[in-house]
Design an enzyme around this catalytic site. Structure first.
Site, PDB file in Angstrom:
ATOM      1  N   ASP A 170      -3.639   2.300  -5.561  1.00 41.14           N
ATOM      2  CA  ASP A 170      -2.551   2.013  -4.572  1.00 41.14           C
ATOM      3  C   ASP A 170      -2.331   0.803  -4.034  1.00 41.14           C
ATOM      4  OD1 ASP A 170      -3.833   3.043  -2.216  1.00 41.14           O
ATOM      5  OD2 ASP A 170      -1.929   4.014  -1.903  1.00 41.14           O
ATOM      6  N   GLU A 171      -2.684  -0.318  -3.795  1.00 41.43           N
ATOM      7  CA  GLU A 171      -2.799  -1.016  -3.178  1.00 41.43           C
ATOM      8  C   GLU A 171      -3.210  -2.727  -4.098  1.00 41.43           C
ATOM      9  OE1 GLU A 171      -5.618  -1.883   0.530  1.00 41.43           O
ATOM     10  OE2 GLU A 171      -5.833   0.130  -0.071  1.00 41.43           O
ATOM     11  N   ASP A 195       0.650  -1.458   0.364  1.00 41.07           N
ATOM     12  CA  ASP A 195      -0.630   0.057  -0.147  1.00 41.07           C
ATOM     13  C   ASP A 195       0.733   0.952  -0.229  1.00 41.07           C
ATOM     14  OD1 ASP A 195      -1.657   1.792   0.221  1.00 41.07           O
ATOM     15  OD2 ASP A 195      -2.478   1.311   2.456  1.00 41.07           O
TER      16      ASP A 195
HETATM   17  P1  TTP Z   1      -5.039   5.050   0.832  1.00 41.56           P
HETATM   18  O1  TTP Z   1      -4.227   3.938   0.568  1.00 41.56           O
HETATM   19  O2  TTP Z   1      -6.424   4.320   1.585  1.00 41.56           O
HETATM   20  O3  TTP Z   1      -4.209   6.054   1.025  1.00 41.56           O
HETATM   21  P2  TTP Z   1      -3.090   6.876   1.040  1.00 41.56           P
HETATM   22  O4  TTP Z   1      -2.396   6.225   0.379  1.00 41.56           O
HETATM   23  O5  TTP Z   1      -3.653   8.429   0.891  1.00 41.56           O
HETATM   24  O6  TTP Z   1      -2.461   6.771   2.670  1.00 41.56           O
HETATM   25  P3  TTP Z   1      -2.454   5.698   3.315  1.00 41.56           P
HETATM   26  O7  TTP Z   1      -0.675   6.393   3.777  1.00 41.56           O
HETATM   27  O8  TTP Z   1      -2.378   6.013   4.644  1.00 41.56           O
HETATM   28  O9  TTP Z   1      -2.234   4.868   2.463  1.00 41.56           O
HETATM   29  O10 TTP Z   1      -6.143   5.057  -0.770  1.00 41.56           O
HETATM   30  C1  TTP Z   1      -5.075   5.079  -1.887  1.00 41.56           C
HETATM   31  C2  TTP Z   1      -5.544   7.126  -2.490  1.00 41.56           C
HETATM   32  O11 TTP Z   1      -6.763   7.164  -2.960  1.00 41.56           O
HETATM   33  C3  TTP Z   1      -5.087   8.649  -2.078  1.00 41.56           C
HETATM   34  O12 TTP Z   1      -4.111   9.099  -1.779  1.00 41.56           O
HETATM   35  C4  TTP Z   1      -6.859   8.822  -2.954  1.00 41.56           C
HETATM   36  C5  TTP Z   1      -7.555   8.286  -3.202  1.00 41.56           C
HETATM   37  N1  TTP Z   1      -8.627   8.036  -1.484  1.00 41.56           N
HETATM   38  C6  TTP Z   1      -9.320   8.923  -1.936  1.00 41.56           C
HETATM   39  O13 TTP Z   1      -9.393  10.266  -2.799  1.00 41.56           O
HETATM   40  N2  TTP Z   1     -10.829   9.504  -1.231  1.00 41.56           N
HETATM   41  C7  TTP Z   1     -10.631   8.752  -0.146  1.00 41.56           C
HETATM   42  O14 TTP Z   1     -11.578   8.580   0.637  1.00 41.56           O
HETATM   43  C8  TTP Z   1      -9.812   7.474  -0.047  1.00 41.56           C
HETATM   44  C9  TTP Z   1      -9.590   6.584   1.267  1.00 41.56           C
HETATM   45  C10 TTP Z   1      -8.866   7.564  -0.078  1.00 41.56           C
HETATM   46 MG    MG Z   2      -2.111   4.037   0.575  1.00 42.80          MG
END
Ligand code: TTP
Ligand code: MG
Length: 366
Positions: free
Chosen positions: A104-105, A10
């Site tokens: 991103d996962e 992730d």
């Molecule tokens: P996430 O992996 O949930 O968040 P992140 O990568 O920003 O942070 P973390 O370090 O906690 O993993 O989500 C990936 C991307 O998806 C995030 O950068 C932006 C997008 N996203 C949205 O647009 N809306 C949302 O509600 C969420 C949770 C994510």
């Molecule tokens: Mg992320």
């Protein structure tokens, strides 16, 4: 069956990290990616901004109150998609058993892997290093013998995390894990769990399968297995589409019937466009409405035949709208979806494609 080796990757603060990479003047600063307007929502925040309590899905107005020097940066979806493809290329150097679960996962099954590396943690380290060297971004990785534990592991030491949960340590790890961290446990389930005296994995293990099924329905048996470190779900290299739909936050809340009906017609048109691009046949049409106070309702209708004709979709959508009392309750968001696919043949297989995310970009509003 031999023990599997699963990795969950992730990206850290994904959209924000890409913006900071591409705009050096933003590095080290509190930034949020989103639309800077009265109705803008934070898609994600840099770790510098998270210290102030800013997080995904928060309104930009509230985020700025918490962190007055916060910089709001407009998103660049096509760049994020391109980076996402580059990350996939790195994964493919190790395996084709990849299950992307958002932009991103992803899960990787590296039980068998192309370079023949015996330890999964070596692969996780190499992937993190390649992401850093080639893409100048940071990823967190979790390693374990199933998806449930690998996902928890990648989250455990975020950001820049690398965590392995060995089979021999899994039960102790789960015992101390707060119930909120269990996969599939959102705020509503967490509250129910707390009411039952379940605060962590050890508490969860005291309930029988029958009790859990009684309290939570079908998913109860999943919690029962998770509490015992059991998750047999394979890494699925393709996804079966279960529904197709669209939704939009409106530029302003509306309660005037003419405006609402116009909006619904527009939503129908968009759904029809999506149906053309991704053929999908389902029996159920669902109308989703979020009101100005964020209360959300859905109204569904299931037909005897698959719902696919434009006139039929419009007719059912308007019939569903009649069940929504918006006169005193202005509408903030409207969406339509078709689900309940009629047979496996009708499913739209999407090999290697990222699952659709519901992005909170208000710029997508009309
Ligand atoms: P996430 O992996 O949930 O968040 P992140 O990568 O920003 O942070 P973390 O370090 O906690 O993993 O989500 C990936 C991307 O998806 C995030 O950068 C932006 C997008 N996203 C949205 O647009 N809306 C949302 O509600 C969420 C949770 C994510
Ligand atoms: Mg992320």
């Amino acid at each position: 069956m031999a023990e599997r080796k699963i990795i969950h990757i992730d990206m850290d603060a994904f959209f924000a990290a890409v913006e900071q990479r591409d705009h050096p003047e933003l590095r080290g600063k509190a930034i949020a990616v989103g639309y800077d307007g009265p109705r803008g929502v934070v898609a994600t925040a840099s770790y510098e901004a998270r210290k102030y309590g800013v997080h995904s899905a928060m309104s930009v107005v509230k985020a700025k109150k918490l962190c007055p020097h916060l910089l709001i940066i407009p998103g660049h979806m096509s760049v994020y998609k391109a980076v996402s493809d580059q990350i996939m290329e790195i994964f493919r150097e190790y395996t084709d058993e990849i299950e992307p679960i958002s932009i991103d996962e992803a899960f990787l099954d590296v039980t068998e892997n192309k370079p023949g590396i015996p330890l999964a943690v070596t692969i996780a380290k190499e992937i993190k290093q390649k992401v850093r060297e080639r893409l100048h971004l940071v990823a967190s990785a979790g390693v374990s013998y199933n998806k449930f534990l690998a996902k928890i592991a990648s989250d455990y030491r975020k950001p820049d995390g690398l965590c392995t949960i060995h089979p021999s340590r899994a039960l102790d790890f789960i015992a101390q894990l707060p119930i909120e961290k269990f996969w599939g446990v959102g705020p509503v389930t967490a509250k129910k769990m707390h009411a039952l005296g379940v605060k962590n994995g050890a508490d969860l293990r005291t309930l029988t399968k029958q009790q859990l099924q009684m309290y939570f329905g079908k998913v109860g048996s999943v919690y029962y297995d998770f509490a015992r470190g059991i998750d047999e779900r394979p890494v699925q290299t393709f996804r079966i589409r279960k529904s197709i739909g669209c939704e939009h936050t409106l530029l302003e809340d509306i309660c005037d019937p003419t405006q609402v009906e116009e909006e619904l017609r527009r939503t129908v048109q968009e759904l029809l466009g999506r149906l053309q691009r991704h053929p999908f046949q389902g029996y159920t049409l669902t109308l989703k409405v979020k009101f100005h106070d964020f209360e959300q309702i859905t109204r569904s209708f299931t037909a005897d035949e698959v719902i696919q004709e434009a006139a039929e979709i419009e007719r059912i959508a308007f019939q569903l709208l009649r069940e929504v009392d918006y006169a005193q309750h202005p509408i903030r968001l409207m969406g339509l979806s078709i689900s309940n696919a009629h047979s496996i043949d009708a499913y739209d297989y999407v090999p290697g494609e990222w699952r659709q995310l519901t992005l909170n970009f208000e710029e997508e509003a009309y």
